[in-house]
Design an enzyme around this catalytic site. Structure first.
Site: not given
Ligand SMILES: *Cc1c(COP(=O)(O)O)cnc(C)c1O
Length: 385
Positions: A189
């Protein structure tokens, strides 16, 4: 393995200082001052009343659904064009997802499809317990239209802003329009704690309950007393320290990702058959990922082939998310398309490519990616004649 990744972690160099401090004071886990500070700073940044730091974005979505008392037999509407983590927590609660198509200007939830779904739901007395709206690749959904519809039908909104920390819609941060917003600090992210998430809200009572649920729902007693089922979802103090250092460079990371987008756009947007993910008026996207679509009739090359060319050169690119209503996991779930003839998410899946977009992608590396894209697209269009 790859030499250029889609979206690798980008450390600032300051993270170690926070980690060391946590070690020196022995605030290793489970609680500690970094957690409180990280929560306060995220809430301050996005201008929400409060935040709860948790172990993942998925956990944050799950907590939001628990707080809204989503249970077996309930329905929850969810964007179809997203990562599976948006919808998995609906299944954790034994509820039933209903998928809502995208619209062309944001690639996010279509207000038209949402309106149809809500109208039909109210007729059969099956209004959803919540709507999960995703801000894909950093682009905000059309929040005015979506919030108006959800308020009209009195359905709570959870914003999955996992990919869109720092993006705004009419000057307001994504994640702060609905009853709850969630962010992810997974390694890919825009900023990362290696793994983690955050729940934000203006409802402080709900946030207190979220903390309670996220720490095994311990009732106030010196012995271990429990009357509610809880979870082990809290973020550790060490990871919150990494988050504090990362939050300090968030604005830089957004600028870098937007610059990556601009360089792709400048060199590729003139090619007939290439279209970039739009940026809706009055929104600022963090451009977490640069995504474009390929018109196979005009370019005679498929997204898959582009991804393969890059892969041969040790460069990671990916298709756009496969819509959840097409996943076998969700076979039989209801789905509402943008219009009777337009299935926007499906079209984006079949035509879309996500390009390497890391904030630490060097100009030299990006130039190499662009050259490969240009040659693969040019040779293919020549081969039509
Ligand atoms: C990465 C992501 C998640 C989940 O996040 P995690 O921290 O990996 O559990 C949920 N929704 C979207 C759209 C994502 O890109």
């Amino acid at each position: 393995m790859y030499q250029i990744y889609l979206s690798p972690p980008h450390m600032s160099g300051e993270e170690q200082r926070y980690i060391q401090q946590a070690f020196q004071t022995n605030w290793i886990a489970p609680v500690g001052p970094n957690i409180d500070r990280f929560e306060q700073e995220v809430a301050l940044y996005v201008r929400a009343k409060g935040a709860v730091a948790v172990s993942s974005g998925t956990a944050a979505i799950h907590l939001a659904l628990s707080l809204l008392e989503v249970k077996k037999g309930d329905r929850v509407f969810c964007s179809t064009l997203t990562f599976v983590a948006s919808a998995n927590p609906i299944l954790y609660q034994g509820a039933e997802p209903v998928f809502i198509d995208s619209e062309p200007d944001t690639w996010n939830m279509s207000p038209r499809a949402l309106e149809r779904a809500l109208k039909e739901a109210v007729q059969i007395n099956q209004l959803p317990k919540a709507v999960i709206v995703v801000h894909l690749y950093g682009q905000s959904a059309r929040m005015n239209e979506i919030m108006e519809l959800c308020q009209k039908y009195k359905v709570p909104v959870i914003e999955d802003a996992a990919e869109s920390l720092g993006s705004t819609y009419r000057g307001q941060y994504t994640g702060t329009f609905g009853d709850f917003g969630i962010y992810s600090f997974n390694g890919n992210k825009i900023i990362t704690t290696s793994g983690g998430g955050m729940l934000v809200s203006n409802n402080e009572e709900a946030l207190n309950k979220a903390k309670f649920l996220a720490t095994q729902a311990r009732d106030p007693a010196i012995h271990y007393e429990h009357s509610t089922m809880g979870y082990n979802y809290r973020m550790s103090n060490i990871l919150a320290g990494i988050g504090l250092a990362q939050l300090n460079v968030l604005q830089k990371r957004i600028e870098a990702r937007r610059a990556v987008f601009q360089r792709y756009y400048k060199r590729l947007s003139h090619i007939n058959g290439v279209a970039f993910m739009p940026e809706l008026r009055e929104t600022i996207t963090n451009r977490w990922l640069t995504a474009l679509t390929i018109d196979c009739d005009k370019l005679n090359i498929k997204p898959k082939e582009i991804i393969n060319v890059l892969k041969k050169n040790k460069i990671e690119a990916r298709p756009v998310w496969k819509p959840l209503h097409l996943q076998s996991l969700f076979k039989g779930c209801l789905y509402y398309s943008h219009s009777e003839v337009e299935h926007i998410a499906e079209t984006l899946f079949y035509t879309g490519v996500c390009l390497p977009s890391g904030s630490n992608l060097s100009v030299g590396e990006q130039t190499a990616v662009i050259k490969l894209l240009q040659t693969s697209m040019m040779t293919s269009s020549h081969s039509i004649v």
